[in-house]
Scaffold this motif. Structure first.
Motif, PDB file in Angstrom:
ATOM      1  N   THR A   2      -6.132  -4.742   9.162  1.00 15.22           N
ATOM      2  CA  THR A   2      -7.025  -5.120  10.366  1.00 15.22           C
ATOM      3  C   THR A   2      -6.507  -4.583  11.682  1.00 15.22           C
ATOM      4  O   THR A   2      -5.589  -4.090  12.113  1.00 15.22           O
ATOM      5  CB  THR A   2      -6.769  -6.872  10.412  1.00 15.22           C
ATOM      6  N   ASP A   3      -7.198  -5.050  12.733  1.00 14.39           N
ATOM      7  CA  ASP A   3      -7.068  -4.601  13.961  1.00 14.39           C
ATOM      8  C   ASP A   3      -5.922  -5.620  14.675  1.00 14.39           C
ATOM      9  O   ASP A   3      -5.072  -5.139  15.245  1.00 14.39           O
ATOM     10  CB  ASP A   3      -8.364  -4.777  15.169  1.00 14.39           C
ATOM     11  N   SER A   4      -5.969  -7.041  14.104  1.00 17.62           N
ATOM     12  CA  SER A   4      -4.831  -7.750  14.528  1.00 17.62           C
ATOM     13  C   SER A   4      -3.780  -7.692  13.186  1.00 17.62           C
ATOM     14  O   SER A   4      -4.222  -7.972  11.889  1.00 17.62           O
ATOM     15  CB  SER A   4      -5.157  -8.917  14.334  1.00 17.62           C
ATOM     16  N   ILE A   5      -2.634  -7.375  13.332  1.00 18.69           N
ATOM     17  CA  ILE A   5      -1.611  -7.400  12.214  1.00 18.69           C
ATOM     18  C   ILE A   5      -1.299  -8.523  11.829  1.00 18.69           C
ATOM     19  O   ILE A   5      -0.737  -8.758  10.927  1.00 18.69           O
ATOM     20  CB  ILE A   5      -0.211  -6.509  12.883  1.00 18.69           C
ATOM     21  N   ALA A  11     -10.882  -7.192   2.810  1.00 18.91           N
ATOM     22  CA  ALA A  11     -10.876  -6.809   1.403  1.00 18.91           C
ATOM     23  C   ALA A  11      -9.720  -7.292   0.723  1.00 18.91           C
ATOM     24  O   ALA A  11      -9.585  -6.666  -0.581  1.00 18.91           O
ATOM     25  CB  ALA A  11     -11.133  -5.224   1.417  1.00 18.91           C
ATOM     26  N   ALA A  12      -8.687  -7.602   1.236  1.00 15.24           N
ATOM     27  CA  ALA A  12      -7.511  -8.282   0.641  1.00 15.24           C
ATOM     28  C   ALA A  12      -7.840  -9.261  -0.345  1.00 15.24           C
ATOM     29  O   ALA A  12      -6.907  -9.246  -1.351  1.00 15.24           O
ATOM     30  CB  ALA A  12      -6.203  -8.578   1.799  1.00 15.24           C
ATOM     31  N   GLY A  13      -8.753  -9.893  -0.336  1.00 13.45           N
ATOM     32  CA  GLY A  13      -9.014 -11.024  -1.387  1.00 13.45           C
ATOM     33  C   GLY A  13      -8.107 -12.273  -1.098  1.00 13.45           C
ATOM     34  O   GLY A  13      -8.317 -12.954  -1.929  1.00 13.45           O
ATOM     35  N   HIS A  14      -7.704 -12.529  -0.005  1.00 13.81           N
ATOM     36  CA  HIS A  14      -7.032 -13.748   0.144  1.00 13.81           C
ATOM     37  C   HIS A  14      -8.045 -14.761   0.536  1.00 13.81           C
ATOM     38  O   HIS A  14      -8.803 -14.770   1.281  1.00 13.81           O
ATOM     39  CB  HIS A  14      -5.910 -13.542   1.337  1.00 13.81           C
ATOM     40  N   THR A  66      -0.619  -6.606   6.837  1.00 12.06           N
ATOM     41  CA  THR A  66       0.305  -5.555   5.873  1.00 12.06           C
ATOM     42  C   THR A  66      -0.309  -5.537   4.471  1.00 12.06           C
ATOM     43  O   THR A  66       0.008  -4.990   3.869  1.00 12.06           O
ATOM     44  CB  THR A  66       1.857  -5.555   6.040  1.00 12.06           C
ATOM     45  N   VAL A  67      -0.921  -6.798   4.267  1.00 11.74           N
ATOM     46  CA  VAL A  67      -1.238  -7.017   2.818  1.00 11.74           C
ATOM     47  C   VAL A  67      -2.561  -6.261   2.383  1.00 11.74           C
ATOM     48  O   VAL A  67      -3.605  -6.417   3.178  1.00 11.74           O
ATOM     49  CB  VAL A  67      -1.638  -8.626   2.668  1.00 11.74           C
ATOM     50  N   ARG A  68      -2.561  -5.566   1.357  1.00 10.66           N
ATOM     51  CA  ARG A  68      -3.465  -4.549   1.000  1.00 10.66           C
ATOM     52  C   ARG A  68      -4.539  -5.453  -0.032  1.00 10.66           C
ATOM     53  O   ARG A  68      -5.702  -5.426   0.001  1.00 10.66           O
ATOM     54  CB  ARG A  68      -3.299  -3.601   0.288  1.00 10.66           C
ATOM     55  N   ARG A  69      -3.960  -6.195  -0.944  1.00 12.82           N
ATOM     56  CA  ARG A  69      -4.697  -6.795  -1.944  1.00 12.82           C
ATOM     57  C   ARG A  69      -3.767  -8.042  -2.270  1.00 12.82           C
ATOM     58  O   ARG A  69      -2.509  -8.101  -2.733  1.00 12.82           O
ATOM     59  CB  ARG A  69      -4.841  -5.844  -3.158  1.00 12.82           C
ATOM     60  N   VAL A  70      -4.521  -9.116  -2.707  1.00  5.63           N
ATOM     61  CA  VAL A  70      -3.827 -10.491  -3.447  1.00  5.63           C
ATOM     62  C   VAL A  70      -4.370 -10.578  -4.841  1.00  5.63           C
ATOM     63  O   VAL A  70      -5.702 -10.570  -4.965  1.00  5.63           O
ATOM     64  CB  VAL A  70      -4.145 -11.576  -2.498  1.00  5.63           C
ATOM     65  N   ASP A  71      -3.618 -10.507  -5.985  1.00  2.17           N
ATOM     66  CA  ASP A  71      -4.021 -10.565  -7.196  1.00  2.17           C
ATOM     67  C   ASP A  71      -3.663 -11.879  -7.730  1.00  2.17           C
ATOM     68  O   ASP A  71      -2.603 -12.120  -7.806  1.00  2.17           O
ATOM     69  CB  ASP A  71      -3.681  -9.688  -8.120  1.00  2.17           C
ATOM     70  N   TYR A  78       0.118  -7.022  -2.879  1.00  2.00           N
ATOM     71  CA  TYR A  78       0.308  -5.671  -2.736  1.00  2.00           C
ATOM     72  C   TYR A  78       0.226  -5.493  -1.238  1.00  2.00           C
ATOM     73  O   TYR A  78      -0.812  -5.809  -0.566  1.00  2.00           O
ATOM     74  CB  TYR A  78      -0.673  -4.892  -3.451  1.00  2.00           C
ATOM     75  N   VAL A  79       1.142  -4.516  -0.669  1.00  2.00           N
ATOM     76  CA  VAL A  79       1.503  -4.437   0.703  1.00  2.00           C
ATOM     77  C   VAL A  79       1.280  -2.991   0.933  1.00  2.00           C
ATOM     78  O   VAL A  79       1.619  -2.272   0.087  1.00  2.00           O
ATOM     79  CB  VAL A  79       2.542  -5.053   1.360  1.00  2.00           C
ATOM     80  N   ALA A  80       0.792  -2.560   1.984  1.00  5.60           N
ATOM     81  CA  ALA A  80       0.720  -1.477   2.520  1.00  5.60           C
ATOM     82  C   ALA A  80       2.062  -0.629   3.348  1.00  5.60           C
ATOM     83  O   ALA A  80       2.084  -0.020   4.181  1.00  5.60           O
ATOM     84  CB  ALA A  80      -0.396  -0.974   3.474  1.00  5.60           C
ATOM     85  N   LEU A  81       3.217  -1.080   2.629  1.00  2.73           N
ATOM     86  CA  LEU A  81       4.421  -0.557   3.195  1.00  2.73           C
ATOM     87  C   LEU A  81       5.358  -0.136   2.112  1.00  2.73           C
ATOM     88  O   LEU A  81       5.084  -0.487   0.836  1.00  2.73           O
ATOM     89  CB  LEU A  81       5.257  -1.672   3.811  1.00  2.73           C
ATOM     90  N   THR A  82       6.346   0.910   2.557  1.00  3.56           N
ATOM     91  CA  THR A  82       7.291   1.354   1.418  1.00  3.56           C
ATOM     92  C   THR A  82       8.491   0.151   1.450  1.00  3.56           C
ATOM     93  O   THR A  82       8.499  -0.681   2.368  1.00  3.56           O
ATOM     94  CB  THR A  82       7.766   2.534   1.675  1.00  3.56           C
ATOM     95  N   GLN A  83       9.078   0.261   0.400  1.00  2.00           N
ATOM     96  CA  GLN A  83      10.164  -0.713   0.240  1.00  2.00           C
ATOM     97  C   GLN A  83      11.436  -0.539   1.301  1.00  2.00           C
ATOM     98  O   GLN A  83      11.921  -1.460   1.793  1.00  2.00           O
ATOM     99  CB  GLN A  83      11.206  -0.269  -1.175  1.00  2.00           C
ATOM    100  N   GLU A  84      11.563   0.657   1.770  1.00  2.00           N
ATOM    101  CA  GLU A  84      12.503   1.090   2.909  1.00  2.00           C
ATOM    102  C   GLU A  84      11.854   0.486   4.151  1.00  2.00           C
ATOM    103  O   GLU A  84      12.669  -0.174   4.744  1.00  2.00           O
ATOM    104  CB  GLU A  84      12.580   2.688   3.060  1.00  2.00           C
TER     105      GLU A  84
END
Length: 116
Positions: A2-5, A11-14, A66-71, A78-84
């Motif tokens: 989103t524009d706001s972090i 679309a994340a489904g939350h 940072t959340v892409r999808r909530v199942d 699922y978040v749009a970030l790497t583990q690192e």
């Protein structure tokens, strides 16, 4: 994202009000931890994720953007970030950081710089 972090993507489904505590968190490259606490506050929604092992828990704050999808069926987020990226983020200390505007800005700046 989103524009706001600090807000969930439509679309994340939350669904606001859903209890996410205990959900597993999946980075783009694998599992990273589980939700210990979350907030649905408008313009300040976040997840507190326990990424530590057993006794030596470490917590990080993930802005909702940072959340892409909530199942809900799998109880995974699922978040749009790497583990690192998550491991390298500022550590969250409930005793120090709850309600701390400077920490909030620090975390927001960190994740804004890692937006895809």
């Amino acid at each position: 994202m989103t524009d706001s972090i600090w807000g969930y993507q439509p679309a994340a489904g939350h669904v606001t009000g859903t209890d996410l505590v205990g959900y597993k968190v999946e980075a783009v490259d694998g599992a990273i931890g589980k939700v210990d606490k979350h907030s649905d506050d408008v313009d300040s929604a976040y997840l507190v994720v326990d990424i530590g092992v057993w006794i030596f828990g470490r917590h990080v704050l993930l802005p909702a953007g940072t959340v892409r999808r909530v199942d809900r069926d799998e109880r995974k987020i699922y978040v749009a970030l790497t583990q690192e990226q998550i491991r390298d983020s500022p550590e969250f200390d409930r005793a120090k950081h709850v309600g701390d505007a400077d920490y909030h800005d620090q975390v927001g700046g960190y994740y804004q710089s890692h937006r895809s």
